[in-house]
Design an enzyme around this catalytic site. Structure first.
Site, short mmCIF file in Angstrom:
data_model
loop_
_atom_site.label_atom_id
_atom_site.label_comp_id
_atom_site.label_asym_id
_atom_site.label_seq_id
_atom_site.Cartn_x
_atom_site.Cartn_y
_atom_site.Cartn_z
N ARG A 150 0.83 -1.20 0.00
CA ARG A 150 0.00 0.00 0.00
C ARG A 150 0.87 1.25 0.00
O ARG A 150 1.80 1.37 0.79
CB ARG A 150 -0.92 -0.02 1.22
CG ARG A 150 -1.79 -1.27 1.20
CD ARG A 150 -2.88 -1.27 2.22
NE ARG A 150 -3.64 -2.52 2.12
CZ ARG A 150 -4.67 -2.85 2.87
NH1 ARG A 150 -5.09 -2.00 3.80
NH2 ARG A 150 -5.29 -4.00 2.70
N ARG A 186 1.17 -5.54 12.00
CA ARG A 186 0.35 -4.66 12.84
C ARG A 186 -0.10 -5.39 14.11
O ARG A 186 -0.09 -4.81 15.20
CB ARG A 186 -0.86 -4.11 12.08
CG ARG A 186 -1.65 -3.11 12.94
CD ARG A 186 -2.85 -2.54 12.24
NE ARG A 186 -2.50 -1.47 11.30
CZ ARG A 186 -3.40 -0.69 10.71
NH1 ARG A 186 -4.69 -0.85 10.96
NH2 ARG A 186 -3.01 0.25 9.87
N ARG A 205 1.29 1.73 10.43
CA ARG A 205 0.94 2.04 9.04
C ARG A 205 2.20 1.93 8.19
O ARG A 205 3.08 2.78 8.25
CB ARG A 205 0.34 3.44 8.94
CG ARG A 205 -0.24 3.79 7.58
CD ARG A 205 -0.90 5.16 7.58
NE ARG A 205 -2.04 5.23 8.49
CZ ARG A 205 -3.27 4.82 8.17
NH1 ARG A 205 -3.53 4.35 6.98
NH2 ARG A 205 -4.25 4.91 9.06
#
Length: 423
Positions: free
Chosen positions: A258, A388, A273
């Site tokens: 991403r 995460r 993130r």
RNA sequence: GGAGAGGUGACCGAGUGGCUUAAGGUAACGGUUUGCUAAACCGUCGUAGUGAUACAAUCGCUACCGGGGGUUCGAAUCCCCCCCUCUCCGCCA
């Protein structure tokens, strides 16, 4: 993609649905274009009928009759060209508008602007009270030499990282545990390609809209997937399935990429993130049935809760509000794990159901018992996404001396090890 | 990277200008036969749009043989462009 017939029948529903999702689409304009397009197509059809009739009669005509028939045809042809031009001009407008019409949210979805208005449904687990000052995962990782963000950034830029030693092992442990968990529940494991054609991105609804979030290999016309949802859901795209094949339950582990464009400055610390991570994803391709979809939605949510409970991570489930839903999603439940360093719950899972929104886009159908071809329903949910998920695992299981107690169910993937300690 | 072949219905596969929605086969469905299963035999069996009738059954029209354009009265069939797939050689994890 929505069935145009449904929009014609109930434009208000789609108009309001788009507004609730904060996704602007001009339904009135769509209907106007649709009307003109339909009229144009009808006219073309009528011309074709006449043309065909004359064309068929030609071989039987006498020499005197022929020129007249040919003249008529020429006339029809010019009319056809004019109509054709109109239709060809309208079609792209229509396609563009249609591609943007969102799937209206379920009535169970709370109305809201953004993620701050998501509604908490339930909580599981108790949040640990520390009798010492806890470290966050970055400190823990650095001290134990299991996470190296600095060198990740040096070599790959911001939002990149290395996992080392027991850090890497723990990362793979949660993934492998999750795979095993799902396989035991009857899901078919898949290893999938990560570079997808635009078609697959469109089919799953990521394009148009998420091009900015996607690493695109322009030279090859391929896209690095942000989730295994893309290859797994699109696996049968363009196919006509047999009803008894459904539901198809799959689980895939893949790396996810991403760009995080537009997230500059947000969640910059640690492993929250990042540009690249690994995820186990569950996908169900189901019959076209609202009730079944709702049932499966509960199932995939329960699967993920089961994983969280097995690892022993406190979490809450939220009913994601309209403004925070994607274009195709009917309803979405997020699981958020408690993360001490954020002093809040942070999203770790996202369970969506789409009805036939994706299936329509990718022409994924089955023949039902009435021998009609109908679009499938699709659903997906995270089983686990790491690193995460390492944030709560490391932070919640830390000990005063800086070591980490490995959750029971993961130990077998680390050779039975119970504790991560400084070397 | 070099050379060649090809994309037809759920699937395989014929079809090189007109009564072709497309032979044949497989699968599926209905039936006959059979103690059961299997086999054999008979029959049915494209999608989408649009129109008529009551949104059903049914009937009509149109489009569709990878996508787009062209030639022609007429294209799965001829021409052009694009996309995709496969095979051989080379390179290589």
């Amino acid at each position: 993609m929505i069935d145009i017939k449904l929009i014609r029948e109930n434009p208000k529903k789609y108009h309001d649905g788009a507004i609730a999702k904060n996704l602007g689409v001009d339904i009135d304009k769509l209907l106007a274009v649709d009307k003109k397009l339909l009229a144009g197509k009808k006219q073309l059809q009528q011309i074709a009928t006449e043309k065909n009739a004359i064309g068929k009669s030609i071989p039987k005509l006498s020499a005197e009759e022929k020129p007249e028939a040919l003249a008529k045809l020429a006339d029809l042809k010019s009319k056809e060209a004019a109509s054709n031009e109109e239709v060809n001009a309208l079609q792209p407008q229509y396609d563009d508008l249609m591609g943007k019409v969102p799937q209206p949210a379920s009535p169970d979805v709370p109305y809201g602007e953004d993620d701050t208005e998501n509604v908490k449904l339930r909580k599981w687990g108790t949040i640990r009270e520390f009798d010492f000052t806890p470290k966050d995962h970055v400190e823990l990782g650095l001290d134990l030499d299991i996470i190296d963000i600095e060198r990740g950034v040096k070599l790959a830029g911001t939002r990149n990282y290395f996992l080392k030693g027991d850090g890497a092992m723990l990362h793979w442990a949660v993934l492998r545990f999750s795979m095993d968990f799902m396989i035991e529940r009857g899901y078919t494991p898949m290893a999938v390609p990560l570079l997808m054609r635009d078609e697959a991105m469109r089919g799953t609804g990521y394009f148009p809209g998420s091009e900015e979030q996607t690493y695109q290999m322009e030279r090859d016309g391929l896209n690095l997937v942000g989730t295994a949802e893309v290859p797994v859901t699109a696996y049968h795209s363009g196919e006509l399935l047999k009803e008894d094949m459904l539901p198809i339950k799959s689980v895939a582990m893949s790396t996810c990429f991403r760009r995080e464009a537009g997230a500059a400055g947000k969640d910059t610390r640690g492993l929250y993130r990042i540009h690249q991570f690994d995820k186990v994803e569950q996908v169900i391709i189901a019959k076209n049935s609202e009730e079944a979809s709702i049932e499966y939605h509960k199932e995939i949510l329960a699967n993920s809760e089961g994983v969280m409970q097995a690892i022993g991570l406190p979490y809450q489930v939220v009913n994601v509000c309209t403004g925070d839903l994607g274009r195709g999603q009917v309803q979405k439940f997020d699981i958020e794990a408690w993360m001490p360093s954020r002093d809040s719950y942070g999203e770790t899972h996202s369970a969506s159901r789409f009805y036939d929104f994706q299936a329509r886009r990718m022409n994924l159908r089955y023949k039902n018992s009435e021998k009609k071809n109908v679009f499938c329903h699709t659903l997906n949910n995270t089983v686990i996404a790491s690193p995460r998920i390492l944030i709560p695992i490391l932070e919640l299981n830390q000990n005063e001396d800086g070591s980490i107690t490995i959750p029971q169910v993961l130990r077998k993937y680390l050779g039975g090890k119970e504790l991560i300690t400084k070397k």
